[in-house]
Write a protein that holds these residues in place. Structure first.
Motif, PDB file in Angstrom:
ATOM      1  N   VAL A 800       0.815  -1.309  -0.056  1.00  0.00           N
ATOM      2  CA  VAL A 800      -0.116  -0.018  -0.184  1.00  0.00           C
ATOM      3  C   VAL A 800       0.864   1.209   0.126  1.00  0.00           C
ATOM      4  O   VAL A 800       0.762   2.090  -0.733  1.00  0.00           O
ATOM      5  N   THR A 801       2.060   1.195   0.849  1.00  0.00           N
ATOM      6  CA  THR A 801       2.755   2.273   0.702  1.00  0.00           C
ATOM      7  C   THR A 801       3.492   2.379  -0.709  1.00  0.00           C
ATOM      8  O   THR A 801       3.712   3.631  -1.201  1.00  0.00           O
ATOM      9  N   GLN A 802       3.922   1.297  -1.380  1.00  0.00           N
ATOM     10  CA  GLN A 802       4.377   1.573  -2.697  1.00  0.00           C
ATOM     11  C   GLN A 802       3.246   2.242  -3.463  1.00  0.00           C
ATOM     12  O   GLN A 802       3.700   2.930  -4.696  1.00  0.00           O
ATOM     13  N   ALA A 803       2.244   1.600  -3.437  1.00  0.00           N
ATOM     14  CA  ALA A 803       1.133   2.034  -4.691  1.00  0.00           C
ATOM     15  C   ALA A 803       0.873   3.345  -4.505  1.00  0.00           C
ATOM     16  O   ALA A 803       0.725   4.018  -5.527  1.00  0.00           O
ATOM     17  N   LEU A 804       0.824   3.867  -3.297  1.00  0.00           N
ATOM     18  CA  LEU A 804       0.479   5.326  -3.076  1.00  0.00           C
ATOM     19  C   LEU A 804       1.807   6.465  -3.111  1.00  0.00           C
ATOM     20  O   LEU A 804       1.473   7.746  -3.058  1.00  0.00           O
ATOM     21  N   ARG A 819     -15.824   3.053   9.859  1.00  0.00           N
ATOM     22  CA  ARG A 819     -14.218   3.697   9.549  1.00  0.00           C
ATOM     23  C   ARG A 819     -13.098   3.119   9.915  1.00  0.00           C
ATOM     24  O   ARG A 819     -12.231   3.032   9.217  1.00  0.00           O
ATOM     25  N   ALA A 820     -13.313   2.182  10.872  1.00  0.00           N
ATOM     26  CA  ALA A 820     -12.320   1.488  11.484  1.00  0.00           C
ATOM     27  C   ALA A 820     -11.839   0.409  10.283  1.00  0.00           C
ATOM     28  O   ALA A 820     -10.257   0.113  10.522  1.00  0.00           O
ATOM     29  N   SER A 826      -4.030   2.832   7.633  1.00  0.00           N
ATOM     30  CA  SER A 826      -3.624   4.288   7.522  1.00  0.00           C
ATOM     31  C   SER A 826      -2.100   4.239   8.175  1.00  0.00           C
ATOM     32  O   SER A 826      -1.651   5.401   7.573  1.00  0.00           O
ATOM     33  N   GLN A 827      -1.682   3.686   8.830  1.00  0.00           N
ATOM     34  CA  GLN A 827      -0.360   3.784   9.393  1.00  0.00           C
ATOM     35  C   GLN A 827       0.801   3.794   8.286  1.00  0.00           C
ATOM     36  O   GLN A 827       1.974   4.037   8.474  1.00  0.00           O
ATOM     37  N   TRP A 828       0.347   2.919   7.148  1.00  0.00           N
ATOM     38  CA  TRP A 828       1.346   2.588   6.276  1.00  0.00           C
ATOM     39  C   TRP A 828       1.204   3.645   5.080  1.00  0.00           C
ATOM     40  O   TRP A 828       1.775   3.334   3.814  1.00  0.00           O
ATOM     41  N   VAL A 829       0.243   4.491   5.147  1.00  0.00           N
ATOM     42  CA  VAL A 829       0.069   5.648   4.178  1.00  0.00           C
ATOM     43  C   VAL A 829       0.702   6.803   4.525  1.00  0.00           C
ATOM     44  O   VAL A 829       0.453   7.505   5.391  1.00  0.00           O
ATOM     45  N   GLN A 831       0.690   9.743   2.796  1.00  0.00           N
ATOM     46  CA  GLN A 831      -0.011  11.165   2.950  1.00  0.00           C
ATOM     47  C   GLN A 831      -0.767  11.158   4.036  1.00  0.00           C
ATOM     48  O   GLN A 831      -1.249  10.335   4.934  1.00  0.00           O
ATOM     49  N   ASP A 832      -1.348  12.360   4.144  1.00  0.00           N
ATOM     50  CA  ASP A 832      -2.273  12.597   5.050  1.00  0.00           C
ATOM     51  C   ASP A 832      -3.448  11.895   4.967  1.00  0.00           C
ATOM     52  O   ASP A 832      -4.004  11.713   3.973  1.00  0.00           O
ATOM     53  N   TRP A 833      -4.011  11.433   6.208  1.00  0.00           N
ATOM     54  CA  TRP A 833      -5.289  10.298   6.012  1.00  0.00           C
ATOM     55  C   TRP A 833      -6.405  10.763   6.511  1.00  0.00           C
ATOM     56  O   TRP A 833      -6.250  11.369   7.625  1.00  0.00           O
ATOM     57  N   SER A 834      -7.407  10.519   5.942  1.00  0.00           N
ATOM     58  CA  SER A 834      -8.915  10.889   6.737  1.00  0.00           C
ATOM     59  C   SER A 834      -9.854   9.713   6.178  1.00  0.00           C
ATOM     60  O   SER A 834      -9.565   9.205   4.908  1.00  0.00           O
ATOM     61  N   SER A 835     -10.999   9.382   6.723  1.00  0.00           N
ATOM     62  CA  SER A 835     -11.815   8.615   5.927  1.00  0.00           C
ATOM     63  C   SER A 835     -13.287   8.658   6.413  1.00  0.00           C
ATOM     64  O   SER A 835     -13.626   9.742   7.326  1.00  0.00           O
ATOM     65  N   LEU A 836     -14.023   8.048   5.703  1.00  0.00           N
ATOM     66  CA  LEU A 836     -15.794   8.385   5.825  1.00  0.00           C
ATOM     67  C   LEU A 836     -16.045   6.913   6.074  1.00  0.00           C
ATOM     68  O   LEU A 836     -15.705   6.046   5.155  1.00  0.00           O
ATOM     69  N   GLY A 837     -17.253   6.705   6.643  1.00  0.00           N
ATOM     70  CA  GLY A 837     -17.802   5.475   6.801  1.00  0.00           C
ATOM     71  C   GLY A 837     -19.100   5.437   7.522  1.00  0.00           C
ATOM     72  O   GLY A 837     -19.834   6.485   7.683  1.00  0.00           O
TER      73      GLY A 837
END
Length: 889
Positions: A800-804, A819-820, A826-829, A831-837
């Protein structure tokens, strides 16, 4: 005397009486007997009449309970086919080593259970020596569901047989070093020995029924002849309180599963005390099983009781046994003979007179130890009768003493389930009772020794010869199944092409794919479609006439929809298992099919489709059972998500099954958005589970009931689909300095992200790339593996880190799950992270209304994206307020 026939209304009043005078004479005769000889004599005559009528072929309903005596009298027991003295010595060694193993383990505080096997030793030993078929003979052998708490005794027998070493016994419940023994039957932990995980109480009996049923399914579909396989389920009387234990009794009787025997160890104790303190659990179980249509065999009393029954000329003893509650009978087993004479035999004069004819030693023998489950001849007779009975499954209710032979400190004590060790003195007493040649010097180091008569001893030779004659060691798990060839590409290509302008839900795409795969010449017949009901909801009715619904009776009626193209077709060789309204039963089906590659050496490909809300949430324990049993197949949560099933509301709105599924290491969880993604995932799943390098995993796919146009598969996305993430649609920058971000969506949420992409570009000049996150779970799993590798000094960057990597702007993830689920990566991204759920309870509404309520519709996604950019200072904060007002949020 009042005529009872006239005063008690019943269903008989609706039947014509062609001779009322004769009917009255019968009633008068019964009244006369009752008056002259008492109600017990009248009841006896009535039961004899019913027995005679049954023998004459007169159809009458059966009584649900019989007296509290053995079903098979001593005079009717068959000759014992073995050396009873030799088997007694073998059983003694097994009792000793089981207790020694648990006691030695107590040094490390790992615990263990002693009392259960002590009560059931003869139930197992008789089966191992005379009945349980192994896997090295013809067919698949028998399937043994061992009671979980009895596992020390099974290990002790494997030690005597040479299959386990002393070191392994000493590693009981200490598995981390790689050479330990699991606490209970766990195939994943000891796959050469255990076939079925059973300690999650209630799942063993449920699974045993569906295993016996699946054996018949394989035979009727001509996959494999399993007619020589018998399913034996060993259960506790307390375990029968679990609702799953009795959930499928009617199914077993309805389908006449005479290849199934339940052996219930009725030691009258649960984990904390009596099973039915104020009642009699044996009688209750007899009524339940007989009422469900099972053959019931009660093996309650040992030979010592024969004298008592012979002296009972008035029936007083049987009446007393019928009325004494279980807890009182447990008390008798712990009190002196004087107490028994006063409180049992003193209940009525006839019993007191009978007791005068009995010595204290005889009373002690009867009440302390003489139970049917402790005598090999009694158990042998019951097992033989069970195998000879045809047309119905059999339950054997065998009475025992919990903690038998472990001494007065254990036997029948309420706390014996929690008692994990014996003292040295207690072991020496046990040694004398069992007659084992273990010298005092063996205890000098303060530890109880293991005992073994020698690899070439008469006991071991006898044991091994018996097992050789029955087809090899048992229990045993063997895997001989060959890899399945991959299906032809044609079925997958149909979904790769997309649906054009036609709309199609991903549920329909999956069903269409499987329908095509079931036509494959090599593997098509190995698919096992399973549905708990509402197959039509999932668009599976097209499979009814082509594949057929399995029924051992075939179709004995003309279906109401016979004139329709997709009529309801049942067949003896039907492929579909349509279970009615029982998710637990359907899951038990799935487990039997998913592990058939080991149980029968026949690889099957089950797929089980259900309302996603009623899968992991309702039958999650069985999902773990599936993992522990190393099962394989496709579990499909249909009508998935919290907002796609319009109108159904809270109980049907699943926003969390992926979170629960992510806790299971064997479950590979996917949330595909498009039909072609399903095709790629299923194809890869067939390779991973059934190819040359087969893995012991299963797949959980969520599919949706929302019709959408299905796009054609872009080039080069297969790897990303399998690994969990790929860029589906790159945004077109409005200008070189346009703000930019990444939108990640899974399942149906991809459509909200795509619409949000358009809104952001057209209304706000913001560029968004849209990514399809096919599996949050697989992204997390692979990232965790990279973290573990780092601890070993290996540098690995998560996929996921490589892809993004290098993707401009922040990341906003959206799904129809809480959202969980996306936040788990998220910890392997970077970029700044946020989510909707969709956190919170579900509700009834339109899809649009529900999505607006949870804040996951396209407009909400656009506003959330703008808010992220505003926090980074890339757009004015006023734009966020303007967007809220524009979209009516």
């Amino acid at each position: 005397m009042t005529d009872p026939v006239a005063t008690l209304p019943s269903e008989l009043d609706q039947l014509p009486d062609r001779d009322p005078e004769e009917t009255a004479e019968w009633a008068a005769s019964l009244d006369a007997v009752t008056k002259a000889a008492g109600p017990h004599r009248a009841a006896y005559l009535m039961r004899r009449s019913l027995q005679h009528a049954e023998g004459a072929g007169i159809a009458l309903p059966k009584l649900l309970e019989s007296d509290y005596v053995n079903t098979i009298p001593t005079s009717a027991e068959p000759a014992f086919d073995g050396d009873l003295e030799m088997e007694s010595r073998i059983t003694a060694w097994n009792r000793w080593n089981a207790a020694a193993m648990v006691t030695r383990g107590a040094r490390y505080g790992v615990g263990g259970h002693i009392a259960t096997f002590a009560s059931a030793a003869w139930l197992y030993e008789t089966g191992f020596n005379h009945f349980f078929r192994g896997k090295e003979g013809d067919g698949s052998g028998d399937q043994l569901y061992i009671q979980g708490h009895a596992s020390p005794g099974i290990y002790a027998r494997a030690f005597l047989d040479g299959r386990l070493s002393e070191q392994q016994l000493d590693n009981f419940r200490q598995e981390s070093g790689g050479d330990g023994l699991p606490s209970y039957p766990h195939p994943r932990r000891l796959p050469w020995l255990w076939e079925f995980p059973t300690v999650s109480m209630g799942l063993g009996p449920l699974s045993a029924i569906y295993q016996a049923r699946f054996n018949r399914y394989l035979t009727n579909r001509k996959i494999k002849d399993t007619s020589n396989s018998h399913v034996w389920a060993f259960l506790g009387d307390g375990e029968m309180d679990e609702p799953e234990s009795t959930a499928a009794l009617a199914l077993a009787a309805r389908e006449q599963l005479d290849n199934l025997t339940f052996v219930i160890n009725c030691n009258l104790q649960r984990l904390d005390g009596p099973v039915r303190a104020n009642f009699r659990v044996v009688q209750e179980l007899e009524g339940a099983f007989r009422g469900a249509g099972w053959n019931v065999i009660k093996t309650l009393w040992g030979n010592a009781w024969d004298e008592l029954f012979q002296l009972d000329t008035t029936g007083a003893l049987i009446r007393r046994l019928r009325e004494v509650p279980d807890a009182q009978f447990q008390t008798y087993a712990t009190r002196d003979v004087a107490y028994i004479r006063e409180h049992f035999f003193g209940a009525e004069p006839a019993l007191a007179e009978l007791a005068k004819l009995l010595s204290d030693a005889k009373i002690a023998e009867c009440f302390y130890s003489s139970r049917g489950g402790h005598e090999a001849r009694k158990v042998y007779a019951a097992y033989r009768a069970a195998l000879e009975h045809k047309g119905a499954p059999t339950v054997i209710l065998a009475q025992t003493v919990k903690g038998y032979t472990l001494g007065k400190g254990f036997e029948s004590k309420n706390a014996n389930h929690q008692m994990k060790k014996l003292s040295i003195d207690e072991f020496k007493g046990m040694r004398e009772l069992l007659g084992l040649p273990i010298p005092d010097s063996a205890f000098e180091d303060g530890l109880v020794p293991y005992g073994h008569p020698g690899a070439d001893s008469p006991e071991v030779r006898y044991l091994q010869e018996r097992r050789a004659a029955l087809g090899g060691p048992a229990p045993a798990r063997r895997v001989h199944a060959a890899a399945l060839p991959q299906p032809e590409e044609r079925a997958f290509k149909a979904l790769y092409k997309g649906s054009g302008k036609q709309e199609m839900a991903t549920t329909m795409a999956f069903v269409r794919l499987v329908k095509d795969l079931m036509r494959d010449k090599e593997t098509g017949r190995r698919w096992v479609p399973i549905v708990p009901d509402e197959a039509r909801t999932f668009g599976m009715e097209s499979l009814f006439p082509s594949a057929g619904i399995y029924s051992p009776l075939g179709q004995t009626y003309e279906p109401v929809d016979r004139d329709q193209l997709m009529y309801y077709k049942e067949a003896k060789d039907g492929q579909i298992l349509n279970e009615g309204i029982t998710e637990a039963g359907a899951m038990a089906d799935f487990i039997a099919a998913a592990s058939s590659y080991a149980t029968h050496g026949e690889t099957m490909i089950p797929f089980y489709i259900f309302y996603s809300m009623f899968g992991w949430q309702r039958t999650g324990d069985q999902m773990w059972q599936l993992a522990d049993q190393l099962g394989k197949g496709f579990i499909v949560g249909a009508t998935a998500g919290r907002t796609t099933l319009t109108g159904e509301g809270l109980q049907h709105a699943d926003g969390h099954s992926h979170l629960i599924a992510s806790t299971n290491p064997a479950s590979l969880n996917y949330d595909p958005a498009f039909a072609y993604e399903i095709a790629v995932i299923v194809k890869d799943g067939l390779r991973r589970m059934y190819g040359p390098e087969a893995e012991n995993v299963f797949y959980y796919l969520t599919v949706y009931n929302e019709p959408k146009q299905q796009p054609a598969m872009p080039e080069g996305v297969e790897e990303g689909i399998v690994k969990g993430l790929y860029r589906f649609k790159e945004g077109t920058p409005a200008s070189a300095d346009a703000p930019r971000l990444q939108l990640l969506g899974s399942g149906t949420a991809i459509h909200w992200a795509l619409k949000a992409q358009e809104l952001l570009a057209s209304d706000w000049g913001v560029t968004a790339d849209v990514w399809s996150a096919t599996s949050w779970g697989e992204l997390r799993r692979e990232a965790l593996e990279c973290d573990e590798a780092l601890l070993r000094g290996e540098e690995r960057v998560p996929y996921v880190t490589q892809a993004l990597s290098g993707a401009p702007g922040p990341v906003l993830a959206v799904s129809d799950w809480m959202r969980a689920v996306p936040d788990s990566i998220s910890q392997w991204v970077e970029q700044d992270w946020s989510s909707l759920g969709t956190d919170g309870f579900g509700l009834s509404d339109t899809r649009e209304g529900a999505r607006r309520h949870f804040g996951v519709d396209a407009e909400s996604v656009a506003v959330a994206a703008l808010a992220q950019l505003a926090r980074r200072g890339e757009i004015p904060a006023s734009k966020v307020k303007e967007a809220r007002e524009k979209y009516g949020l």
